[in-house]
Design an enzyme around this catalytic site. Structure first.
Site, PDB file in Angstrom:
ATOM      1  N   CYS A 135       0.843  -1.199   0.000  1.00 10.99           N
ATOM      2  CA  CYS A 135       0.000   0.000   0.000  1.00 10.99           C
ATOM      3  C   CYS A 135       0.882   1.254   0.000  1.00 10.99           C
ATOM      4  CB  CYS A 135      -0.937  -0.014   1.207  1.00 10.99           C
ATOM      5  SG  CYS A 135      -2.100   1.361   1.264  1.00 10.99           S
ATOM      6  N   CYS A 136       1.900   1.275   0.872  1.00  5.88           N
ATOM      7  CA  CYS A 136       2.829   2.411   0.906  1.00  5.88           C
ATOM      8  C   CYS A 136       3.540   2.551  -0.444  1.00  5.88           C
ATOM      9  CB  CYS A 136       3.868   2.237   2.014  1.00  5.88           C
ATOM     10  SG  CYS A 136       3.248   2.475   3.692  1.00  5.88           S
ATOM     11  N   CYS A 217      -0.817   8.597   7.259  1.00 11.66           N
ATOM     12  CA  CYS A 217      -2.174   8.386   6.763  1.00 11.66           C
ATOM     13  C   CYS A 217      -3.118   8.123   7.942  1.00 11.66           C
ATOM     14  CB  CYS A 217      -2.202   7.201   5.810  1.00 11.66           C
ATOM     15  SG  CYS A 217      -1.271   7.474   4.285  1.00 11.66           S
ATOM     16  N   CYS A 220      -3.512   4.639   9.566  1.00 12.05           N
ATOM     17  CA  CYS A 220      -2.256   4.072  10.079  1.00 12.05           C
ATOM     18  C   CYS A 220      -1.604   4.934  11.148  1.00 12.05           C
ATOM     19  CB  CYS A 220      -1.294   3.847   8.923  1.00 12.05           C
ATOM     20  SG  CYS A 220      -1.961   2.772   7.640  1.00 12.05           S
ATOM     21  N   CYS A 244       8.074   3.594   6.308  1.00  8.72           N
ATOM     22  CA  CYS A 244       7.231   3.212   5.176  1.00  8.72           C
ATOM     23  C   CYS A 244       8.043   2.957   3.916  1.00  8.72           C
ATOM     24  CB  CYS A 244       6.201   4.297   4.896  1.00  8.72           C
ATOM     25  SG  CYS A 244       6.935   5.889   4.528  1.00  8.72           S
TER      26      CYS A 244
HETATM   27  S1  SF4 Z   1       0.590   4.683   5.667  1.00  9.45           S
HETATM   28 FE1  SF4 Z   1      -1.137   3.205   5.581  1.00  9.45          FE
HETATM   29  S2  SF4 Z   1      -2.713   4.053   4.184  1.00  9.45           S
HETATM   30 FE2  SF4 Z   1      -0.798   5.247   3.945  1.00  9.45          FE
HETATM   31  S3  SF4 Z   1       0.180   4.334   2.194  1.00  9.45           S
HETATM   32 FE3  SF4 Z   1       1.068   3.300   3.992  1.00  9.45          FE
HETATM   33  S4  SF4 Z   1      -0.261   1.521   4.443  1.00  9.45           S
HETATM   34 FE4  SF4 Z   1      -1.337   2.831   2.935  1.00  9.45          FE
END
Ligand code: SF4
Length: 250
Positions: A135-136, A217, A220, A244
């Site tokens: 996701c990151c 985010c 998170c 991340c």
């Molecule tokens: S911090 Fe969470 S929502 Fe944001 S990109 Fe990474 S996993 Fe995805």
């Protein structure tokens, strides 16, 4: 949802971050002079190849203020992952309104986000570290690569006391991808950051008043408890390095 007019501007209060962390009367002149010198050196060395990659966290608000106050010709950019708090996005307007600067906003590619969400779901990040990093990758690393395309150096708000993983952060170091990473306030303490916010009346994310020292985010990030590490509220369900990938050397 907060509005621009509800953003906190530096006024100490027992219940806000300034009241909690700033040290009234702290002499920051040497810290400021050294940080500005680092920014000036980087600007001379890299010219248009330099960009501030702002997380819109309080450290980056300090750096943006230093850039604007000293009229340094440095572009400012940020990532809008599509998962940020409304309070974080409000800061874009606050920066424009206060400094007359435009922040370049880089967003993930919608087709990549859609494909990821269709395949793994909106809450995939909670299922495994691999999915969280994926996701990151889609929401942060890919747009970061576009932000940094054609750049030779980027400015970050990393500080050494943010975490054990950041204890060795240098002022000017190799990012592992052929660029220089400049961290002009790497040696500042949390108290110095907030004292600067107070002394120069900076706008900041009101979520910092809610015990979120590090804001990412929305899904998170959570508040931390007394005694927890600075970045304990990031990916709190993981036993990981709390990074991340933006600042990982490849
Ligand atoms: S911090 Fe969470 S929502 Fe944001 S990109 Fe990474 S996993 Fe995805």
């Amino acid at each position: 949802m907060s509005t621009i007019s509800s953003l906190p501007w530096a006024q100490p209060d027992a219940g806000n971050a300034i009241g909690l962390y700033a040290q009234p009367g702290l002499d920051l002149s040497a810290r400021i002079e050294a940080a500005v010198a680092r920014l000036q050196d980087a600007s001379i060395q890299h010219g248009d190849g330099l960009v501030q990659s702002s997380s819109l966290g309080v450290e980056d608000m300090v750096i943006t203020d230093l850039i604007a106050r000293h009229r340094l010709p440095i572009d400012i950019a940020t990532l809008d992952t599509g998962k940020l708090h409304a309070e974080t996005l409000d800061l874009l307007h606050a920066i424009e309104g206060r400094y007359g600067l435009t922040v370049q906003v880089f967003q993930p590619r919608s087709e990549q986000v859609l494909a990821f969400v269709r395949r793994e779901g909106e809450d995939a990040m909670f299922r495994s570290i691999e999915l969280r990093k994926a996701c990151c990758g889609v929401r942060k690393l890919e747009p970061l690569s576009r932000m940094l395309a054609g750049r030779s150096a980027w400015i970050t708000g990393l500080r050494r006391d943010q975490s054990g993983a950041r204890a060795e952060v240098g002022f000017d170091e190799d990012d592992g991808n052929g660029r220089r990473k400049i961290s002009p306030i790497a040696d500042w303490s949390w108290a110095e950051v907030w004292s600067y916010v107070e002394q120069f009346a900076l706008p900041y994310n009101p979520l910092h008043d809610q015990f979120m020292p590090s804001i990412g985010c929305a899904p998170c990030t959570r508040a931390i408890a007394v005694g927890e590490d600075f970045r304990a509220g990031r990916w709190w369900w993981e036993d990981s390095s709390k990074e991340c990938g933006l600042h990982a050397k490849s």
